[in-house]
Scaffold this active site. Structure first.
Site, PDB file in Angstrom:
ATOM      1  N   ASP A 172       0.823  -1.225   0.000  1.00 56.51           N
ATOM      2  CA  ASP A 172       0.000   0.000   0.000  1.00 56.51           C
ATOM      3  C   ASP A 172       0.853   1.270   0.000  1.00 56.51           C
ATOM      4  O   ASP A 172       0.772   2.094   0.909  1.00 56.51           O
ATOM      5  CB  ASP A 172      -0.931   0.036   1.216  1.00 56.51           C
ATOM      6  CG  ASP A 172      -1.867  -1.138   1.296  1.00 56.51           C
ATOM      7  OD1 ASP A 172      -2.245  -1.664   0.237  1.00 56.51           O
ATOM      8  OD2 ASP A 172      -2.225  -1.531   2.418  1.00 56.51           O
ATOM      9  N   GLU A 179     -11.620  -1.697  -3.875  1.00 53.60           N
ATOM     10  CA  GLU A 179     -11.048  -0.955  -2.749  1.00 53.60           C
ATOM     11  C   GLU A 179      -9.877  -0.106  -3.238  1.00 53.60           C
ATOM     12  O   GLU A 179      -9.525  -0.115  -4.414  1.00 53.60           O
ATOM     13  CB  GLU A 179     -10.577  -1.915  -1.653  1.00 53.60           C
ATOM     14  CG  GLU A 179      -9.523  -2.915  -2.100  1.00 53.60           C
ATOM     15  CD  GLU A 179      -9.204  -3.937  -1.025  1.00 53.60           C
ATOM     16  OE1 GLU A 179      -9.856  -3.912   0.045  1.00 53.60           O
ATOM     17  OE2 GLU A 179      -8.297  -4.769  -1.249  1.00 53.60           O
TER      18      GLU A 179
END
EC number: 3.2.1.99
Length: 319
Positions: A34, A198
């Site tokens: 991420d 997402e």
């Protein structure tokens, strides 16, 4: 000469088939999950990521060598949440004279979640002030308050977020981007299967706002590999406004399963996602993300920092 020409032709045909460039070079601390990318005033690159209470690193080039610097929130988040000691999914933006870092606290797979904010003047270790939560969710809500991304568009601030359930939502923030001033609005939804959408990132280029997001199974590939094509990939929709009506390249609404693939598994790259877009002063728009190098290993701890320059010449991003 014939052998060399034939080999070049084979490689060219292979490139055309998958259509994706390999990730740009990375040296130093390249294991990541991420990522979020930004530069400070002197041009030094800073990269933030999930793990170690939000890890961060710096480099003189996007290629590295990346040097690990420490944690943004070494004592965990101030938010009263069971995930406070494992904040994840950072998003770093410059707002006025401050650097803003939005992060998530949650228990994996639940809606007991919150998006927090920390600020710093320099991004150096020990300079981050935790401001607490700005958006929360609980069981029964349409959305899950994780995976935030801020777009500063003139005097307006838009926070896009969400994961599974009804997928991606957006709120408008106040002038200093510290609190929500609107009810969450759904901007992307895949009605099929488990709604695996997402990690949204909203980026303005030219006359359009591009909504990038991750689709599919993100993690745990070393213990349970999803069916082919169900692993992480990066998709996009676009709109002439930042607040909705996003469609893919075929005109399908992003709220009805639309989404054009920007990057997916190819060659030794598997499950790219967790993406963002950064306007690099030398390279132009850059798509950055994490991915598995299948020649190294599939564990989450083995995922690597990837990046590619984006070509918007067709009106749609390609790498």
């Amino acid at each position: 000469m014939y052998l060399q020409s034939s080999l070049a032709l084979v490689l060219l045909r292979a490139a055309v088939v998958h259509g994706y460039a390999n990730p740009g070079a990375c040296s130093g601390a390249c294991n990541i999950h991420d990522p979020s990318l930004i530069q400070n005033g002197d041009g030094t690159y800073y990269r933030f990521s999930t793990g170690n209470n939000i890890s961060f690193a710096s480099a003189s080039s996007i290629e590295g060598p990346w040097t690990a610097l420490g944690s943004v929130l070494p004592g965990g988040s101030s938010i009263d949440n069971s995930g406070r000691y494992d904040p994840w999914a950072p998003d770093v933006q410059k707002v006025g004279d401050l650097y803003y870092l939005y992060y998530a606290v949650s228990s994996f797979g639940t809606q007991e979640s919150a998006i927090g904010l920390a600020t710093s003047e320099t991004m150096e270790e020990g300079t981050w002030t935790d401001k607490g939560s700005i958006v929360t969710s609980t069981t029964g809500d349409q959305y899950n308050a994780i995976d935030a991304n801020l777009l500063v568009d003139g005097s307006a601030n838009y926070l896009t977020f969400g994961s599974f359930w009804q997928d991606i939502f957006q709120v408008t923030l106040n002038g200093d981007a510290t609190s929500s001033t609107s009810t969450p609005v759904n901007v992307a939804f895949d009605p099929a299967t488990t709604h695996p959408v997402e990690g949204a990132y909203l980026y303005k280029y030219g006359d359009y706002y591009y909504l990038f997001y991750s689709w599919g199974t993100c993690c745990g590939y070393d213990t349970s590999r999803p069916a082919e094509g169900e692993e992480y990939k990066i998709k996009v929709c676009r709109s002439s406004t930042p607040t909705g009506n996003f469609v893919d390249a075929s005109g399908v609404a992003c709220t009805d399963g639309g989404g054009t693939v920007v990057l997916e598994s190819h060659d030794n790259v598997y499950g790219p996602g967790g993406q963002g877009v950064y306007t690099d002063p030398n390279l132009g728009p850059v798509l950055y993300y994490h991915y598995v190098d299948t020649t190294i290993g599939y564990a989450d701890s083995q995922k690597l920092f990837g990046w590619n320059a984006i070509d918007f010449s067709s009106g749609w991003p390609s790498v």
